[in-house]
Scaffold this motif. Structure first.
Motif, PDB file in Angstrom:
ATOM      1  N   LEU A  44      50.874  31.989  16.839  1.00 42.44           N
ATOM      2  CA  LEU A  44      50.040  30.853  17.218  1.00 42.44           C
ATOM      3  C   LEU A  44      50.883  29.697  17.760  1.00 42.44           C
ATOM      4  O   LEU A  44      50.537  29.092  18.766  1.00 42.44           O
ATOM      5  N   ALA A  45      52.004  29.428  17.112  1.00 39.08           N
ATOM      6  CA  ALA A  45      52.871  28.336  17.576  1.00 39.08           C
ATOM      7  C   ALA A  45      53.405  28.623  18.974  1.00 39.08           C
ATOM      8  O   ALA A  45      53.408  27.746  19.849  1.00 39.08           O
ATOM      9  N   SER A  46      53.846  29.849  19.213  1.00 39.53           N
ATOM     10  CA  SER A  46      54.368  30.210  20.533  1.00 39.53           C
ATOM     11  C   SER A  46      53.265  30.203  21.587  1.00 39.53           C
ATOM     12  O   SER A  46      53.487  29.783  22.721  1.00 39.53           O
ATOM     13  N   LEU A  47      52.086  30.643  21.200  1.00 36.64           N
ATOM     14  CA  LEU A  47      50.949  30.654  22.118  1.00 36.64           C
ATOM     15  C   LEU A  47      50.585  29.230  22.533  1.00 36.64           C
ATOM     16  O   LEU A  47      50.361  28.944  23.712  1.00 36.64           O
ATOM     17  N   SER A  48      50.565  28.323  21.558  1.00 38.39           N
ATOM     18  CA  SER A  48      50.264  26.916  21.845  1.00 38.39           C
ATOM     19  C   SER A  48      51.324  26.304  22.757  1.00 38.39           C
ATOM     20  O   SER A  48      51.010  25.568  23.699  1.00 38.39           O
ATOM     21  N   LYS A  49      52.589  26.626  22.490  1.00 37.11           N
ATOM     22  CA  LYS A  49      53.683  26.118  23.334  1.00 37.11           C
ATOM     23  C   LYS A  49      53.548  26.623  24.765  1.00 37.11           C
ATOM     24  O   LYS A  49      53.724  25.858  25.719  1.00 37.11           O
ATOM     25  N   LYS A  50      53.236  27.904  24.927  1.00 41.59           N
ATOM     26  CA  LYS A  50      53.048  28.467  26.272  1.00 41.59           C
ATOM     27  C   LYS A  50      51.892  27.788  27.004  1.00 41.59           C
ATOM     28  O   LYS A  50      51.971  27.515  28.199  1.00 41.59           O
ATOM     29  N   ALA A  51      50.802  27.531  26.292  1.00 39.43           N
ATOM     30  CA  ALA A  51      49.652  26.858  26.905  1.00 39.43           C
ATOM     31  C   ALA A  51      50.038  25.446  27.341  1.00 39.43           C
ATOM     32  O   ALA A  51      49.648  24.992  28.421  1.00 39.43           O
ATOM     33  N   ASP A  52      50.797  24.727  26.507  1.00 41.14           N
ATOM     34  CA  ASP A  52      51.263  23.387  26.886  1.00 41.14           C
ATOM     35  C   ASP A  52      52.150  23.447  28.122  1.00 41.14           C
ATOM     36  O   ASP A  52      52.030  22.624  29.033  1.00 41.14           O
ATOM     37  N   GLU A  53      53.058  24.425  28.164  1.00 45.74           N
ATOM     38  CA  GLU A  53      53.938  24.571  29.325  1.00 45.74           C
ATOM     39  C   GLU A  53      53.130  24.823  30.590  1.00 45.74           C
ATOM     40  O   GLU A  53      53.425  24.257  31.648  1.00 45.74           O
ATOM     41  N   MET A  54      52.097  25.651  30.484  1.00 44.07           N
ATOM     42  CA  MET A  54      51.229  25.935  31.628  1.00 44.07           C
ATOM     43  C   MET A  54      50.505  24.667  32.078  1.00 44.07           C
ATOM     44  O   MET A  54      50.422  24.383  33.266  1.00 44.07           O
ATOM     45  N   MET A  55      49.994  23.891  31.119  1.00 50.36           N
ATOM     46  CA  MET A  55      49.266  22.671  31.461  1.00 50.36           C
ATOM     47  C   MET A  55      50.177  21.698  32.222  1.00 50.36           C
ATOM     48  O   MET A  55      49.797  21.166  33.260  1.00 50.36           O
ATOM     49  N   TYR A  56      51.386  21.482  31.709  1.00 51.80           N
ATOM     50  CA  TYR A  56      52.284  20.543  32.374  1.00 51.80           C
ATOM     51  C   TYR A  56      52.747  21.067  33.728  1.00 51.80           C
ATOM     52  O   TYR A  56      52.942  20.297  34.663  1.00 51.80           O
ATOM     53  N   SER A  57      52.882  22.366  33.851  1.00 52.08           N
ATOM     54  CA  SER A  57      53.225  22.972  35.144  1.00 52.08           C
ATOM     55  C   SER A  57      52.104  22.724  36.157  1.00 52.08           C
ATOM     56  O   SER A  57      52.367  22.369  37.315  1.00 52.08           O
ATOM     57  N   MET A  58      50.860  22.895  35.714  1.00 53.43           N
ATOM     58  CA  MET A  58      49.720  22.671  36.601  1.00 53.43           C
ATOM     59  C   MET A  58      49.596  21.193  36.976  1.00 53.43           C
ATOM     60  O   MET A  58      49.273  20.867  38.119  1.00 53.43           O
ATOM     61  N   LYS A  59      49.857  20.302  36.018  1.00 50.96           N
ATOM     62  CA  LYS A  59      49.807  18.863  36.322  1.00 50.96           C
ATOM     63  C   LYS A  59      50.853  18.496  37.369  1.00 50.96           C
ATOM     64  O   LYS A  59      50.589  17.736  38.297  1.00 50.96           O
ATOM     65  N   LYS A  60      52.069  19.056  37.225  1.00 50.45           N
ATOM     66  CA  LYS A  60      53.137  18.777  38.180  1.00 50.45           C
ATOM     67  C   LYS A  60      52.763  19.296  39.565  1.00 50.45           C
ATOM     68  O   LYS A  60      52.946  18.607  40.568  1.00 50.45           O
ATOM     69  N   LYS A  61      52.197  20.499  39.613  1.00 50.78           N
ATOM     70  CA  LYS A  61      51.780  21.085  40.886  1.00 50.78           C
ATOM     71  C   LYS A  61      50.704  20.221  41.546  1.00 50.78           C
ATOM     72  O   LYS A  61      50.770  19.943  42.745  1.00 50.78           O
ATOM     73  N   HIS A  62      49.736  19.774  40.762  1.00 51.22           N
ATOM     74  CA  HIS A  62      48.653  18.940  41.303  1.00 51.22           C
ATOM     75  C   HIS A  62      49.214  17.609  41.818  1.00 51.22           C
ATOM     76  O   HIS A  62      48.816  17.134  42.886  1.00 51.22           O
ATOM     77  N   LYS A  63      50.128  17.007  41.078  1.00 52.76           N
ATOM     78  CA  LYS A  63      50.734  15.737  41.498  1.00 52.76           C
ATOM     79  C   LYS A  63      51.464  15.914  42.829  1.00 52.76           C
ATOM     80  O   LYS A  63      51.344  15.082  43.726  1.00 52.76           O
ATOM     81  N   GLN A  64      52.211  17.023  42.962  1.00 53.12           N
ATOM     82  CA  GLN A  64      52.922  17.277  44.218  1.00 53.12           C
ATOM     83  C   GLN A  64      51.938  17.484  45.382  1.00 53.12           C
ATOM     84  O   GLN A  64      52.170  16.991  46.483  1.00 53.12           O
ATOM     85  N   GLU A  65      50.833  18.183  45.113  1.00 49.42           N
ATOM     86  CA  GLU A  65      49.826  18.388  46.155  1.00 49.42           C
ATOM     87  C   GLU A  65      49.222  17.057  46.591  1.00 49.42           C
ATOM     88  O   GLU A  65      48.983  16.838  47.778  1.00 49.42           O
ATOM     89  N   GLN A  66      48.982  16.149  45.648  1.00 55.09           N
ATOM     90  CA  GLN A  66      48.412  14.844  45.979  1.00 55.09           C
ATOM     91  C   GLN A  66      49.399  14.012  46.792  1.00 55.09           C
ATOM     92  O   GLN A  66      49.017  13.289  47.699  1.00 55.09           O
ATOM     93  N   GLU A  67      50.677  14.109  46.459  1.00 58.31           N
ATOM     94  CA  GLU A  67      51.696  13.362  47.199  1.00 58.31           C
ATOM     95  C   GLU A  67      51.849  13.880  48.617  1.00 58.31           C
ATOM     96  O   GLU A  67      52.210  13.131  49.523  1.00 58.31           O
TER      97      GLU A  67
END
Length: 69
Positions: A44-67
């Motif tokens: 569960l801890a590793s799964l939660s960490k992976k989900a957080d990593e995915m979320m921040y990766s998607m946020k970074k991608k979206h920010k770059q697309e907006q820029e």
């Protein structure tokens, strides 16, 4: 997985809509991270960490697309 991605796309599309509340335009943003057990992690801890990593990766991608606009 296609059904899962389709559901996420629908949620994100709905969240990106503008809404009028009491004459004011309301816009929201939404970030979703996901991980699949046991493919992405086995605890569960590793799964939660992976989900957080995915979320921040998607946020970074979206920010770059907006820029790039």
């Amino acid at each position: 997985m296609d059904t899962f991605q389709g559901t996420l796309d629908k949620i994100l599309d709905e969240a990106r809509q503008s809404y009028i509340v009491d004459g004011m335009v309301i816009r929201a943003s939404l970030s979703i991270g996901w991980a699949v057990f046991p493919k992405d992690a086995k605890s569960l801890a590793s799964l939660s960490k992976k989900a957080d990593e995915m979320m921040y990766s998607m946020k970074k991608k979206h920010k770059q697309e907006q820029e790039d606009l």
